[in-house]
Design a protein around this motif. Structure first.
Motif, PDB file in Angstrom:
ATOM      1  N   GLU A  63      -5.200  -1.131   1.267  1.00  0.00           N
ATOM      2  CA  GLU A  63      -6.010   0.019   0.875  1.00  0.00           C
ATOM      3  C   GLU A  63      -5.927   1.133   1.910  1.00  0.00           C
ATOM      4  O   GLU A  63      -5.924   2.320   1.555  1.00  0.00           O
ATOM      5  CB  GLU A  63      -7.463  -0.417   0.662  1.00  0.00           C
ATOM      6  CG  GLU A  63      -7.652  -1.370  -0.505  1.00  0.00           C
ATOM      7  CD  GLU A  63      -7.070  -0.826  -1.802  1.00  0.00           C
ATOM      8  OE1 GLU A  63      -7.318   0.356  -2.111  1.00  0.00           O
ATOM      9  OE2 GLU A  63      -6.363  -1.582  -2.501  1.00  0.00           O
ATOM     10  N   LYS A  80      -2.754   2.970   1.316  1.00  0.00           N
ATOM     11  CA  LYS A  80      -2.864   3.791   0.103  1.00  0.00           C
ATOM     12  C   LYS A  80      -3.597   5.098   0.381  1.00  0.00           C
ATOM     13  O   LYS A  80      -3.182   6.173  -0.063  1.00  0.00           O
ATOM     14  CB  LYS A  80      -3.608   3.009  -0.992  1.00  0.00           C
ATOM     15  CG  LYS A  80      -2.758   2.056  -1.783  1.00  0.00           C
ATOM     16  CD  LYS A  80      -3.580   1.458  -2.926  1.00  0.00           C
ATOM     17  CE  LYS A  80      -2.737   0.574  -3.813  1.00  0.00           C
ATOM     18  NZ  LYS A  80      -3.535   0.012  -4.938  1.00  0.00           N
ATOM     19  N   LYS A  81      -4.691   5.015   1.117  1.00  0.00           N
ATOM     20  CA  LYS A  81      -5.481   6.210   1.407  1.00  0.00           C
ATOM     21  C   LYS A  81      -4.698   7.198   2.258  1.00  0.00           C
ATOM     22  O   LYS A  81      -4.755   8.409   2.041  1.00  0.00           O
ATOM     23  CB  LYS A  81      -6.777   5.808   2.102  1.00  0.00           C
ATOM     24  CG  LYS A  81      -7.777   5.109   1.185  1.00  0.00           C
ATOM     25  CD  LYS A  81      -9.040   4.722   1.941  1.00  0.00           C
ATOM     26  CE  LYS A  81     -10.030   4.007   1.030  1.00  0.00           C
ATOM     27  NZ  LYS A  81     -11.245   3.580   1.768  1.00  0.00           N
ATOM     28  N   GLY A 112       0.790  -1.221   0.000  1.00  0.00           N
ATOM     29  CA  GLY A 112       0.000   0.000   0.000  1.00  0.00           C
ATOM     30  C   GLY A 112       0.824   1.273   0.000  1.00  0.00           C
ATOM     31  O   GLY A 112       0.275   2.367  -0.151  1.00  0.00           O
TER      32      GLY A 112
END
Length: 201
Positions: free
Chosen positions: A189, A192-193, A21
């Motif tokens: 995820e 990543k955010k 990520g």
């Protein structure tokens, strides 16, 4: 993170997802109730260090200088209550030394003792570390930068999705999180955010 931060998942799996990520550094923090000790702690540290090495991710050990030296890890992070920072610098040589700071005074002292970067916080309320100092938020980073301190600063404490951007805007170079990634349903995820929030500033 450490083993107790991963719910029912293997720390190795969570770390691999976090790396996928986009995390840029990993700190092994094996502390708290039911934390591994002795050989078990060393073996987990070695497995996580191997994963980081395979992906070119720096590996920092929290508080435990003996473990850091045993692993030949990339560096050590210590808090204000973890002994003499200058003595730690002498022990680890030119490895990375991070020191937690809660105000301008501690930041200056940490740099004088040889810190390469500062972990500044707590930014927000957190359940991961129950004995935290007073929450001053991103303003404390702004104060440290305003005093002319230019070293790398990492915002720590209670940072979750939607709270990273103000920390970077205050002058931090990055953020440190545990549960926002380790307890996410999809750690990749989640990482990543958070990276998107950091890079948006």
């Amino acid at each position: 993170m450490g083993s107790r931060n991963c719910e029912n998942r293997r720390p190795e799996d969570v770390l691999r997802e976090a790396i996928a990520g986009g995390i840029t550094l990993f700190q092994f923090r094996e502390k708290g109730d039911c934390a591994l000790e002795g050989t078990a702690k060393l073996e987990l540290g070695r497995r996580l260090f191997t994963i980081c090495r395979e992906h070119g991710i720096p590996f920092i050990v929290n508080d435990d200088v003996e473990l850091m030296l045993a692993l030949d890890a990339d560096g050590l992070h210590i808090g204000q209550e973890d002994g003499s920072a200058r003595a730690m610098r002498n022990r680890i040589g030119d490895k990375i030394l991070g020191i937690s700071a809660h105000d301008l005074y501690e930041a200056r002292a940490a740099l004088a003792d040889g810190a390469d970067y500062l972990g500044v916080g707590p930014m927000y309320e957190t359940q991961t570390k129950p004995d935290i100092r007073e929450v001053r938020g991103p303003d404390v980073i702004r104060e440290i930068r305003g005093a002319g301190i230019a070293c790398p600063i990492v915002g720590i404490g209670g940072i979750t999705h939607g709270k990273a951007a103000p920390v970077i805007a205050a002058g931090a170079n990055g953020i440190a999180v545990i549960s926002a990634i380790s307890q996410a349903i999809h750690p990749k995820e989640a990482a990543k955010k958070l990276m998107q929030e950091v890079r948006s500033r």
